[in-house]
Scaffold this active site. Structure first.
Site, PDB file in Angstrom:
ATOM      1  N   TYR A 183     -26.084 -31.465 -55.186  1.00  0.00           N
ATOM      2  CA  TYR A 183     -25.724 -30.207 -55.839  1.00  0.00           C
ATOM      3  C   TYR A 183     -26.643 -29.958 -57.041  1.00  0.00           C
ATOM      4  O   TYR A 183     -27.647 -30.648 -57.225  1.00  0.00           O
ATOM      5  CB  TYR A 183     -24.241 -30.219 -56.209  1.00  0.00           C
ATOM      6  CG  TYR A 183     -23.354 -30.248 -54.974  1.00  0.00           C
ATOM      7  CD1 TYR A 183     -23.382 -29.202 -54.046  1.00  0.00           C
ATOM      8  CD2 TYR A 183     -22.529 -31.333 -54.710  1.00  0.00           C
ATOM      9  CE1 TYR A 183     -22.602 -29.231 -52.904  1.00  0.00           C
ATOM     10  CE2 TYR A 183     -21.727 -31.372 -53.568  1.00  0.00           C
ATOM     11  CZ  TYR A 183     -21.780 -30.319 -52.661  1.00  0.00           C
ATOM     12  OH  TYR A 183     -21.008 -30.350 -51.525  1.00  0.00           O
ATOM     13  N   ARG A 321     -11.401 -40.713 -48.358  1.00  0.00           N
ATOM     14  CA  ARG A 321     -10.669 -40.336 -47.144  1.00  0.00           C
ATOM     15  C   ARG A 321      -9.357 -41.088 -46.987  1.00  0.00           C
ATOM     16  O   ARG A 321      -8.396 -40.541 -46.431  1.00  0.00           O
ATOM     17  CB  ARG A 321     -11.563 -40.557 -45.922  1.00  0.00           C
ATOM     18  CG  ARG A 321     -12.682 -39.537 -45.786  1.00  0.00           C
ATOM     19  CD  ARG A 321     -13.670 -39.941 -44.707  1.00  0.00           C
ATOM     20  NE  ARG A 321     -14.401 -41.141 -45.091  1.00  0.00           N
ATOM     21  CZ  ARG A 321     -15.238 -41.794 -44.285  1.00  0.00           C
ATOM     22  NH1 ARG A 321     -15.418 -41.367 -43.050  1.00  0.00           N
ATOM     23  NH2 ARG A 321     -15.875 -42.865 -44.716  1.00  0.00           N
TER      24      ARG A 321
END
Length: 380
Positions: A183, A321
């Site tokens: 990013y 996760r």
């Protein structure tokens, strides 16, 4: 020797355990990128430090409208967004938990339909990423970016500072600057992405300048003890080609961050969501350049996490996760219980299905002593 389940103080935060819920983009914000009541339920389910996270790092949250790169991700740049987050932080604190906001600008990983006025995304350089993003029309290739003018960069630094202040107004216990995963900040760091010829490009010190200015501004706003930074020295996420010398790059970055008194550095070991390949750079050597609390992430099993905590290889371990399908992850890790497997089809967008409908596994046994590492360790 410390254990994974021992309390720890990092910066200004007292955590009940060293188990951290990593930032997880779920794309369930409402109109205006405002956090919703469904998000409040999701975070509250994982907030009890006895069964859930010792610390929650929020999903990545854009610091300005131009920082958005995916449909339905939340922001921290409007009063409505602050109010929405306040409902979430209140719910987390009611459970006895701690939560920090991850501050995010996607840079080139965006689409014109997500940008104010349909403008081009911004980046360090005019290099288009070969990836797709979620828009109202479905998955579409990201749009070509434009390179930020030198005189525009202080304005973006200020947007990070303002977002950090809004995070505290929203009840967060601190912030984490997202400088990873390809990013905007990493688009300045890596020479594969940054071809600038001004004071923000070229030599390592110049490419680290934007990161350092952002973190200095955030620290000035909320204090180093409430500020963390996330880095990903080797991940190829979002078409981020490798730097020509990642060891030197991140050694310089960490040495520059060290004097700021940060609460932690959050290091992604290997490929985000993929192979750990931690031999690409020497993470232990990188850690020495920082010297402060060290949080690690990526593919940690129960056994790896227990060993890392006991061996002093990390002060905290972030699970991603595994927290999606196991709101009571700490309870399951402590007692070596099987982990539920998340449904990848519901990771991004949608409603309660695959978000708030994963059940806890029940009450903890009477004996809270953590057993030795077992054979049923699952990927984090």
């Amino acid at each position: 020797m410390p254990t994974l389940f021992d309390p720890i103080r990092i910066g200004a935060l007292d955590l009940a355990s060293r188990i951290v819920m990593a930032p997880l983009t779920r794309c369930r914000a409402g109109p205006g990128q405002v956090p919703t009541d469904l998000m409040r339920e999701y975070y509250a389910q994982r907030a009890d430090p006895a069964t859930g996270a010792g610390l929650i790092v929020s999903e990545a949250t854009q610091v300005c409208p131009e920082g958005q790169g995916y449909l339905d991700t939340p922001g921290l740049h409007s009063a409505a967004q602050v109010a929405g987050w306040r409902r979430i932080t209140d719910a987390v604190h009611a459970q006895g938990g701690s939560i920090v906001a991850q501050l995010w600008h996607v840079g080139r990983i965006s689409h014109v339909s997500l940008q104010p006025g349909g403008g081009a995304p911004v980046s360090s350089s005019a290099k288009t990423a070969n990836v797709k993003t979620r828009t109202a029309a479905g998955r579409e290739p990201v749009s070509p970016p434009r390179a930020l003018a030198t005189e525009e960069i202080p304005g973006i630094v200020e947007q990070y500072r303002q977002a950090a202040l809004r995070a505290l107004d929203a009840g967060f216990d601190g912030v984490e600057v997202h400088a990873a995963n390809g990013y905007l900040i990493e688009q300045f760091l890596r020479d594969s992405l940054n071809d600038r010829a001004d004071r923000y490009g070229g030599p390592v010190a110049n490419r680290c300048r934007f990161l350092l200015e952002v973190v200095q501004a955030v620290v000035a706003a909320v204090g180093g003890g409430r500020t963390g930074v996330r880095l990903s020295p080797v991940t190829p996420s979002n078409d981020a080609g490798p730097d020509s010398d990642p060891q030197a790059l991140f050694a310089h970055a960490l040495a520059a961050l060290a004097p700021l008194g940060l609460a932690w550095v959050h290091a992604i070991e290997g490929t985000t969501g993929g192979p750990r390949n931690v031999d690409t750079v020497k993470f232990r050597t990188l850690r020495q350049h920082f010297g402060g609390p060290w949080m690690v992430n990526n593919g940690y099993t129960r056994e790896l996490a227990l060993a890392a905590a006991a061996g002093g290889e990390a002060d905290a371990i972030a699970f991603g996760r595994a927290f999606i399908a196991n709101p009571d992850l700490t309870h399951r890790l402590r007692h070596d219980l099987a982990l539920a497997v998340p449904d990848r089809k519901t990771f991004y967008g949608g409603g309660a299905a695959g978000y708030t409908d994963y059940p806890a596994c029940g009450d903890a046994p009477a004996d809270p002593t953590p057993p030795a590492a077992g054979a049923r360790a699952q990927p984090a």
